[in-house]
Design an enzyme around this catalytic site. Structure first.
Site, PDB file in Angstrom:
ATOM      1  N   LYS A  21     -36.596   3.024   9.006  1.00  0.00           N
ATOM      2  CA  LYS A  21     -35.418   3.895   9.142  1.00  0.00           C
ATOM      3  C   LYS A  21     -35.065   4.105  10.626  1.00  0.00           C
ATOM      4  O   LYS A  21     -33.898   4.002  11.001  1.00  0.00           O
ATOM      5  CB  LYS A  21     -35.726   5.226   8.437  1.00  0.00           C
ATOM      6  CG  LYS A  21     -34.564   6.161   8.329  1.00  0.00           C
ATOM      7  CD  LYS A  21     -34.734   7.103   7.151  1.00  0.00           C
ATOM      8  CE  LYS A  21     -35.583   8.322   7.438  1.00  0.00           C
ATOM      9  NZ  LYS A  21     -34.952   9.251   8.365  1.00  0.00           N
ATOM     10  N   SER A  22     -36.058   4.383  11.459  1.00  0.00           N
ATOM     11  CA  SER A  22     -35.775   4.636  12.879  1.00  0.00           C
ATOM     12  C   SER A  22     -35.174   3.400  13.547  1.00  0.00           C
ATOM     13  O   SER A  22     -34.211   3.489  14.315  1.00  0.00           O
ATOM     14  CB  SER A  22     -37.062   5.005  13.618  1.00  0.00           C
ATOM     15  OG  SER A  22     -37.524   6.248  13.184  1.00  0.00           O
ATOM     16  N   ARG A  26     -31.082   2.662  14.953  1.00  0.00           N
ATOM     17  CA  ARG A  26     -30.832   2.177  16.319  1.00  0.00           C
ATOM     18  C   ARG A  26     -30.123   0.826  16.301  1.00  0.00           C
ATOM     19  O   ARG A  26     -29.234   0.573  17.117  1.00  0.00           O
ATOM     20  CB  ARG A  26     -32.154   2.116  17.093  1.00  0.00           C
ATOM     21  CG  ARG A  26     -32.651   3.521  17.477  1.00  0.00           C
ATOM     22  CD  ARG A  26     -34.137   3.514  17.792  1.00  0.00           C
ATOM     23  NE  ARG A  26     -34.626   4.787  18.289  1.00  0.00           N
ATOM     24  CZ  ARG A  26     -34.965   5.836  17.539  1.00  0.00           C
ATOM     25  NH1 ARG A  26     -34.862   5.777  16.224  1.00  0.00           N
ATOM     26  NH2 ARG A  26     -35.418   6.953  18.096  1.00  0.00           N
ATOM     27  N   GLY A  93     -30.969  13.763  10.714  1.00  0.00           N
ATOM     28  CA  GLY A  93     -31.177  14.305  12.056  1.00  0.00           C
ATOM     29  C   GLY A  93     -31.089  13.216  13.111  1.00  0.00           C
ATOM     30  O   GLY A  93     -30.562  13.430  14.208  1.00  0.00           O
ATOM     31  N   SER A 166     -40.331  14.516  21.372  1.00  0.00           N
ATOM     32  CA  SER A 166     -39.343  14.138  20.354  1.00  0.00           C
ATOM     33  C   SER A 166     -38.607  12.872  20.750  1.00  0.00           C
ATOM     34  O   SER A 166     -37.945  12.816  21.787  1.00  0.00           O
ATOM     35  CB  SER A 166     -38.326  15.276  20.163  1.00  0.00           C
ATOM     36  OG  SER A 166     -37.189  14.778  19.497  1.00  0.00           O
ATOM     37  N   ASP A 313     -44.101  12.188  10.549  1.00  0.00           N
ATOM     38  CA  ASP A 313     -43.422  12.003   9.262  1.00  0.00           C
ATOM     39  C   ASP A 313     -44.415  11.738   8.116  1.00  0.00           C
ATOM     40  O   ASP A 313     -44.035  11.776   6.943  1.00  0.00           O
ATOM     41  CB  ASP A 313     -42.430  10.829   9.347  1.00  0.00           C
ATOM     42  CG  ASP A 313     -41.234  11.173  10.227  1.00  0.00           C
ATOM     43  OD1 ASP A 313     -40.989  12.373  10.465  1.00  0.00           O
ATOM     44  OD2 ASP A 313     -40.549  10.241  10.690  1.00  0.00           O
ATOM     45  N   ARG A 344     -41.471  21.840   6.481  1.00  0.00           N
ATOM     46  CA  ARG A 344     -42.488  21.088   5.723  1.00  0.00           C
ATOM     47  C   ARG A 344     -43.819  21.828   5.641  1.00  0.00           C
ATOM     48  O   ARG A 344     -44.592  21.574   4.706  1.00  0.00           O
ATOM     49  CB  ARG A 344     -42.673  19.674   6.326  1.00  0.00           C
ATOM     50  CG  ARG A 344     -41.507  18.777   5.985  1.00  0.00           C
ATOM     51  CD  ARG A 344     -41.699  17.335   6.416  1.00  0.00           C
ATOM     52  NE  ARG A 344     -40.541  16.550   5.990  1.00  0.00           N
ATOM     53  CZ  ARG A 344     -40.154  15.408   6.540  1.00  0.00           C
ATOM     54  NH1 ARG A 344     -40.832  14.900   7.555  1.00  0.00           N
ATOM     55  NH2 ARG A 344     -39.095  14.766   6.075  1.00  0.00           N
ATOM     56  N   ARG A 386     -39.480  13.250   1.836  1.00  0.00           N
ATOM     57  CA  ARG A 386     -40.919  12.983   2.032  1.00  0.00           C
ATOM     58  C   ARG A 386     -41.790  13.964   1.235  1.00  0.00           C
ATOM     59  O   ARG A 386     -42.883  13.604   0.800  1.00  0.00           O
ATOM     60  CB  ARG A 386     -41.282  13.004   3.512  1.00  0.00           C
ATOM     61  CG  ARG A 386     -40.533  11.929   4.305  1.00  0.00           C
ATOM     62  CD  ARG A 386     -41.173  11.589   5.617  1.00  0.00           C
ATOM     63  NE  ARG A 386     -40.232  10.936   6.493  1.00  0.00           N
ATOM     64  CZ  ARG A 386     -39.882   9.646   6.427  1.00  0.00           C
ATOM     65  NH1 ARG A 386     -40.429   8.844   5.530  1.00  0.00           N
ATOM     66  NH2 ARG A 386     -38.996   9.139   7.269  1.00  0.00           N
TER      67      ARG A 386
HETATM   68  C1  S3P Z   1     -37.219   9.910  14.610  1.00  0.00           C
HETATM   69  C2  S3P Z   1     -37.997  10.777  15.333  1.00  0.00           C
HETATM   70  C3  S3P Z   1     -38.792  11.854  14.751  1.00  0.00           C
HETATM   71  C4  S3P Z   1     -38.977  11.656  13.235  1.00  0.00           C
HETATM   72  C5  S3P Z   1     -37.702  11.276  12.565  1.00  0.00           C
HETATM   73  C6  S3P Z   1     -37.164   9.980  13.144  1.00  0.00           C
HETATM   74  C7  S3P Z   1     -36.462   8.876  15.328  1.00  0.00           C
HETATM   75  O1  S3P Z   1     -38.140  13.070  14.997  1.00  0.00           O
HETATM   76  O2  S3P Z   1     -39.503  12.821  12.654  1.00  0.00           O
HETATM   77  O3  S3P Z   1     -37.923  11.100  11.183  1.00  0.00           O
HETATM   78  O4  S3P Z   1     -36.013   7.904  14.691  1.00  0.00           O
HETATM   79  O5  S3P Z   1     -36.300   8.996  16.554  1.00  0.00           O
HETATM   80  P1  S3P Z   1     -38.426  13.862  16.382  1.00  0.00           P
HETATM   81  O6  S3P Z   1     -38.359  12.893  17.475  1.00  0.00           O
HETATM   82  O7  S3P Z   1     -37.367  14.902  16.521  1.00  0.00           O
HETATM   83  O8  S3P Z   1     -39.798  14.436  16.174  1.00  0.00           O
END
Ligand code: S3P
Length: 426
Positions: A21-22, A26, A93, A166, A313, A344, A386
């Protein structure tokens, strides 16, 4: 939708899981920024990454889903069109925080909205550094969505030390930095996932105490081909399902093995898990390989502070492994869990108490121990994918099975979760 699960006897077979997903978020963002056509293979099919695609479509980007890949024709430096309606980030987010870094540098106004869960999540963490760069962002009084990003004259580079570990905050600043002639630097003391810096090929200086990451206009993305490895955070549910099942084994192919994400494998191995890694290689800068998982007897261990961002996560599903492992389970230094898709810490503690375990909740974590007393509970997902999947996996291991309320939220990261379970359980 309430989802019912019956106890399984074992796990066997092989899985191919959707793209990380991350990395997928991107890839869509960088391909949309680049001037020209890029192809993305194995893009996540979850709702969150669809939200990112919808936002960029609204900004004028052409995105076409083909049989084996997604083709994106991006707009080039400051080439996005002014959106005609608010950009809807859904539950995501990552979409919200990363796109804010890009939008802060544009000379048009845009507004980001989200669902009821995302609308409660903290945005001050990105509003503050982007404002330092000259971004003009307004939000609610509590620094939540809706958030309007006003046209900026010109962003100024900053040197920013992350106040929290983060990757989303780090990335928002680095993506804004791509719009400046001079370098922006982000300093992190505790490493967080490094996909942004890897995928953009940013310069990184590393000492044992800190990492400094540089971005400037020089690093603005070009069109290219992306291959997204399978999501280790999604794999974690199936890994733990297998470890906890008797006479079982499972192969999961092409899983991301980026070392800012493999903390879950490191911890599970320390807990006694039998996990083999085969066919390791690197594609487009991201390491991946096949995982082979066998039934294992686990014991709980001390989980130290510096690994928390790496496993953030995976904590919901790791705590399920903790129920069946020897000794009591404790997580501290994980206050960030309270700002995720739901709180969570509260969600995990609520569900564990339904089992009759002895649970203690802390501001930055929780601990639990004891024996399961209630064997067919109805767990609550709190609308969090999750939490839903973690307690679904637990239900597959309870004598009387279990139910998870509001289960459809699993489609945020993995719409095929139930089909994949059905494919491998006996
Ligand atoms: C993510 C970063 C994390 C993670 C989120 C995905 C990302 O959040 O919990 O599911 O893709 O950069 P944080 O960086 O705010 O902890």
């Amino acid at each position: 939708m309430i989802q019912e699960f019956n106890k399984i006897s074992r796990v066997e077979g092989e899985l191919d899981l959707p793209g990380d997903k991350s990395i997928s978020h991107r890839a869509v963002m960088f391909a949309s920024m680049a001037k020209g056509t890029s192809r993305i293979y194995n893009l996540s099919n979850g709702e969150d990454v669809k939200s990112t695609q919808n936002c960029f479509k609204e900004l004028g980007v052409e995105i076409n889903t083909k049989e084996n890949f997604v083709e994106i024709t991006g707009k080039g430096f400051k080439g996005f069109k002014e959106p005609s309606k608010p950009l809807d980030a859904g539950n995501s987010g990552t979409t919200t925080r990363l796109i804010s870094g890009i939008l802060a540098a544009q000379n048009f106004e845009s507004t980001i909205i989200g669902d009821e869960y995302l609308s409660k999540r903290p945005m001050k963490r990105i509003i503050s550094p982007l404002t330092l760069m000259g971004g003009k962002i307004s939000s609610t009084e509590n620094f939540t969505l809706p958030m309007t990003i006003h046209p900026a004259e010109k962003l100024t580079p900053i040197n920013y030390e992350l106040p929290i570990a983060s990757a989303q905050v780090k990335s928002a600043v680095l993506l804004a930095g791509l719009h400046c002639d001079e370098h922006t630097t982000v300093i992190e003391r505790i490493p967080s996932r490094d996909h942004t810096e890897r995928m953009l090929g940013l310069k990184v200086e590393q000492t044992p105490e800190r990492r400094i990451i540089y971005s400037s206009k020089e690093n603005y993305p070009e069109p290219k081909g992306y291959f997204v490895p399978s999501d280790i955070s999604t794999a974690a549910f199936f890994i733990i399902l297998t470890l906890l099942s008797k006479n079982s084994s499972l192969k999961i192919k092409n899983v991301s093995l980026n070392e800012t994400r493999t903390g879950i494998i490191y911890i599970l191995k320390k807990m006694g898990a039998k996990i083999e890694t085969k066919n390791e290689r690197t594609i487009a800068g991201e390491p991946l390989g096949d995982l082979i998982i066998y039934s294992s007897k686990l014991k709980n261990i001390n989980i130290t502070e510096e690994i928390i961002p790496n496993i953030i996560d995976e904590i919901p599903i790791l705590s399920i492994a903790g129920i069946f492992a020897e000794g009591s389970f404790t997580i501290n230094n994980a206050g960030e869990l309270r700002g995720k898709e739901t709180d969570r810490i509260k969600a995990i503690c609520h569900n564990l108490k339904l089992l009759g375990l002895t649970v203690e909740e802390y501001e930055d974590g929780f601990s639990f121990g004891g024996e399961i007393k209630n064997n067919s509970p109805v767990f609550e997902s709190f609308g969090d994918h999750r939490i839903a999947m973690a307690f679904g996996i637990l239900s597959l291991h309870l004598q009387g099975g279990g139910k998870v309320n509001n289960f459809k939220c699993v489609s945020i990261s993995n719409p095929s979760f139930l089909n994949q379970i059905n494919k491998i359980v006996r």
